[in-house]
Motif scaffolding. Sequence first.
Motif, PDB file in Angstrom:
ATOM      1  N   ALA A  54       0.860  -1.188   0.000  1.00 16.13           N
ATOM      2  CA  ALA A  54       0.000   0.000   0.000  1.00 16.13           C
ATOM      3  C   ALA A  54       0.896   1.237   0.000  1.00 16.13           C
ATOM      4  O   ALA A  54       2.074   1.161   0.331  1.00 16.13           O
ATOM      5  CB  ALA A  54      -0.912   0.015   1.221  1.00 16.13           C
ATOM      6  N   SER A 288       3.183   3.154  -7.894  1.00 15.41           N
ATOM      7  CA  SER A 288       3.493   2.146  -6.878  1.00 15.41           C
ATOM      8  C   SER A 288       2.981   0.759  -7.261  1.00 15.41           C
ATOM      9  O   SER A 288       3.001  -0.153  -6.441  1.00 15.41           O
ATOM     10  CB  SER A 288       2.858   2.577  -5.562  1.00 15.41           C
ATOM     11  N   TYR A 289       2.538   0.600  -8.490  1.00 15.77           N
ATOM     12  CA  TYR A 289       1.966  -0.684  -8.899  1.00 15.77           C
ATOM     13  C   TYR A 289       3.071  -1.730  -9.060  1.00 15.77           C
ATOM     14  O   TYR A 289       4.048  -1.500  -9.766  1.00 15.77           O
ATOM     15  CB  TYR A 289       1.211  -0.509 -10.211  1.00 15.77           C
TER      16      TYR A 289
HETATM   17 FE1  SF4 Z   1      -2.050   1.742  -3.831  1.00 15.17          FE
HETATM   18 FE2  SF4 Z   1      -2.809   1.844  -6.387  1.00 15.17          FE
HETATM   19 FE3  SF4 Z   1      -0.228   2.085  -5.720  1.00 15.17          FE
HETATM   20 FE4  SF4 Z   1      -1.449  -0.244  -5.496  1.00 15.17          FE
HETATM   21  S1  SF4 Z   1      -1.072   0.846  -7.409  1.00 15.17           S
HETATM   22  S2  SF4 Z   1      -0.082   0.668  -3.972  1.00 15.17           S
HETATM   23  S3  SF4 Z   1      -3.507   0.392  -4.838  1.00 15.17           S
HETATM   24  S4  SF4 Z   1      -1.884   3.502  -5.192  1.00 15.17           S
END
Ligand code: SF4
Length: 299
Positions: A54, A288-289
């Motif tokens: 997260a 951050s994906y």
């Molecule tokens: Fe959070 Fe979206 Fe990043 Fe995943 S991609 S850590 S859900 S902000």
Amino acid sequence: IHPSERLPEWLRRPVGNASALENVQGLVKQQRLHTICEEGRCPNRAECYAAGTATFLLGGPICTRSCAFCQVEKGQAPQPLDAGEAERVAEAVAALHLSYVVLTAVARDDLADHGAHLFTTAMAAIRQRTPGVGIEVLTPDFWGGHRDEQEGLAAQRQRLAAVLAAQPACFNHNLETVERLQGEVRRGATYRRSLALLAAARELAPAIPTKSGLMLGLGETEAEVLQTMGDLRSVDCQRLTLGQYLRPSLAHIPVARYWTPEEFDQLGARARELGFEQVRSGPLVRSSYHAAPQPTSNR
Ligand code: SF4
Ligand code: SF4
């Protein structure tokens, strides 16, 4: 509804595992925390939470800048600081059994250190409770507060050095868009200054990988994206994210175009050719994906 506001099929996503979502949402709310995942209603939440990742937003929910794409609330400085925030983030990381955490912060241009200590304090608190967790930092540019350019550069470097000294698993700072669209899209940040920040991170801490990302769909051309990827490689940036910009509300900058999944694949392949070691390129990719290292996948 303008045609460009209609979401293409590939951007629609089922909500996913409702109990994993509720679990995180409940705790984040109870602890009075803020995450980019929830604040931005990120389409990847179910997947990321299930994978133990997260992105926490430090420094409160209100930003002193007002980028045209960003859903974080905007407000005037100074904003109060929440002294218990780091501890509550650490508690949430432990309670949710997260294995990889991304820490980001609003731009705190009202603070003397521009928020650098928000990162180091939260990292220390998280590590004390959960020693093994990987922590990536996604920082603002730490710029400002000095009239003289040279003094400003020295102060920025000092703030950056403080964050790097805490040994994050990865130093992430987004260019967000190509050079031509910077003024329209970002406020208070510039393309050259962000590149310089990434270059300085390599110099100060060669063992820590650097990462940056772009949102596509703001009106950039393919040539401009390729140029930007080249500029990032010229400062030895090693990781890249490319995702589709989605307009959070009518008050935000409109989507100029939806890039197709095939185009994202092609750009991802070009990025690998340019030497990026980790590339995430796809319509739903966010900064951050799949941030945690995944040796079996380089998508
Ligand atoms: Fe959070 Fe979206 Fe990043 Fe995943 S991609 S850590 S859900 S902000
Ligand atoms: Fe959003 Fe960061 Fe811009 Fe603030 S500086 S408005 S948090 S993108």
